[in-house]
Design an enzyme around this catalytic site. Structure first.
Site, short mmCIF file in Angstrom:
data_model
loop_
_atom_site.label_atom_id
_atom_site.label_comp_id
_atom_site.label_asym_id
_atom_site.label_seq_id
_atom_site.Cartn_x
_atom_site.Cartn_y
_atom_site.Cartn_z
N ARG A 122 74.21 -25.01 33.65
CA ARG A 122 73.43 -26.25 33.74
C ARG A 122 74.08 -27.34 32.89
NH1 ARG A 122 67.10 -24.79 34.68
NH2 ARG A 122 67.22 -25.36 36.88
N TYR A 230 65.53 -24.38 27.01
CA TYR A 230 64.56 -23.45 27.59
C TYR A 230 63.52 -23.03 26.57
CZ TYR A 230 67.42 -23.16 31.69
OH TYR A 230 68.10 -23.47 32.81
#
Ligand code: NAD
Length: 416
Positions: A122, A230
């Site tokens: 990502r 996250y």
């Protein structure tokens, strides 16, 4: 000339990895594109549209893949299909890399290079290839639309001569890509929206969408986000405080959309049976985390469970319920990944095996698993994808930080 083949997907999958738009772009780049007849129909892409885009239509899956240098799929295909491919070819799709590692090993043993798009790092360069985001966005939208359709009341407030219809209350749990789209969709439908997450960064995003943020904002919450952006697994103490807050809030909600995930872990249990029992009959819960164990206690994959008049919807593959958009976006994700693999001059396959995006997504090459996590599950050391290079190079550690870029720590497909 490079050949790109696309077989049909299985009966449970309505999406397809090539759209007429991406077929046209690949043909323009000098590729021969072979599409299995009828494979795009569930996304309303006809053979005629693919033909107009310059693709050749194949009568069978074997014909679509047997001469291909690259095969594009949505799901992990059968061993028979991979055996029909050239051993030198690449298979690119959402291969669900961390379930049934032995099956993956047998696909890899054919020699075909396997790429799992879920493992795409990502980093900003890879945003156009981020299949998790493109699909989660649609899942968040569809979750709200499904809930609104099942809910036997209206969502917006309506002031009529016969009286006022109150606005419905929607609570979104987990504000990642899917959660943000769920909030936006529920707001557009006129609901009063609240949302929760354990990452403090989300608070502002929730407010900017016109929803109210609800969370236990203690010291632990302030540290809850990993360097990769996250959620972390929270302490038992935090979970207790969060459960108490959620329990109070859920009682007054009409629709709850849960999307909470922690990379590499089962989905956190956020809605208990007692909380479900506290909701009024007719309320709806849509559990988007159901494939990873579910956020709601009674959620069952692929089923609608009714308990005390509350329906808990655990539909699988929500992006597949919006196949036209899901296929179009997914096909663009694949196109962005495949384009650099076509040599601009010779129009032949030219993979840069040293590229971070190639290394990050590659799971098998030259007959062996090259991803350390998958190899660990089969109990085999990972083979190097590039024998001359150091093994550390290819042991695809998704949690590693490189060049200051954050990478996904573990894939959503991780079922453990
Ligand atoms: P995800 O699917 O892994 O998780 C969904 C959400 O659940 C997350 O926001 C997470 O914080 C939340 N959650 C976890 N445990 C929870 C709990 N106990 N209670 C409440 N919420 C909980 O997340 P995602 O959609 O993949 O996105 C995660 C992050 O990655 C976001 O910050 C997103 O903006 C970012 N992202 C970056 C890129 C990129 O840089 N290319 C692409 C996509 C997403």
């Amino acid at each position: 000339m490079i050949t790109i083949g696309v077989p049909a997907e299985g009966p449970d999958e309505s999406r397809i990895g090539l759209s007429p738009e991406t077929a046209k772009k690949l043909v323009k780049q000098g590729a021969k594109v072979v599409m299995r007849s009828g494979a795009g129909l569930r996304s309303h892409f006809s053979d005629e549209e693919y033909r107009t885009a310059g693709a050749t239509i194949a009568a069978s899956d074997a014909e679509a893949v047997s001469t291909a240098d690259i095969v594009l799929t949505v799901r992990r295909p059968s061993l028979a299909l991979v055996q029909a491919m050239k051993p030198s070819a690449l298979l690119i799709g959402m291969l669900d890399p961390f379930s049934d590692a032995e099956v993956l090993q047998s696909l890899g043993a054919t020699g075909v290079s396997l790429f799992a798009m879920e493992l795409m790092p990502r980093i900003s360069r890879a945003q156009s290839m981020d299949v998790l985001s493109s699909q989660a966005n649609l899942a968040g939208y569809k979750a709200v639309v499904d809930a609104a359709s099942a809910f036997e009341r209206a969502l917006p407030m309506m002031m009529t001569a016969a009286g006022t219809v109150p606005a419905a209350r929607v609570f979104v749990m987990g504000v990642g890509v899917a959660g943000l789209q769920a909030i936006a969709t529920a707001r557009r439908l006129g609901a009063i929206v609240t949302a929760t997450d354990v990452r403090p960064a989300v608070k502002e995003q929730v407010a900017s969408l016109g929803a109210k943020f609800i969370a236990v904002e203690d010291e632990e919450f302030k540290q809850a986000e990993t360097a990769a952006g996250y959620a972390k697994e929270m302490s038992d103490d935090y979970k207790k405080k969060q459960a108490a807050l959620v329990a109070e809030h859920v009682k007054t909600q009409d629709i709850v959309i849960t999307t909470a995930l922690i990379p590499g872990r089962p989905a956190p249990k956020l809605i208990s049976k007692a909380m479900i029992e506290s909701m009024r009959p007719g309320s709806i819960i849509v559990d988007l985390a159901v494939e990873r164990g579910g956020n709601a206690e009674l959620a069952k994959p692929g089923q609608v469970v009714e308990h005390n008049g509350v329906r808990i919807m655990g539909k699988l593959n929500l992006p597949g319920a919006v196949p036209v958009n899901a296929s179009s976006l997914y096909a663009r994700n694949l196109l962005a990944f495949v384009e650099p693999m076509i040599d601009k001059t010779s129009k032949e396959l030219a993979v840069n095996w040293d590229d971070d995006l190639v290394k990050g997504t590659l799971i098998a090459r030259n007959g062996a698993i090259v991803n350390a996590m998958i190899a660990g599950r089969i109990g085999a050391p990972p083979a190097s994808s590039e024998p001359a290079k150091a093994k550390a190079d290819v042991a695809a550690k998704p949690a590693a930080k490189k060049n200051g870029a954050t990478k996904r720590p573990a894939p959503k497909g991780d079922k453990t």
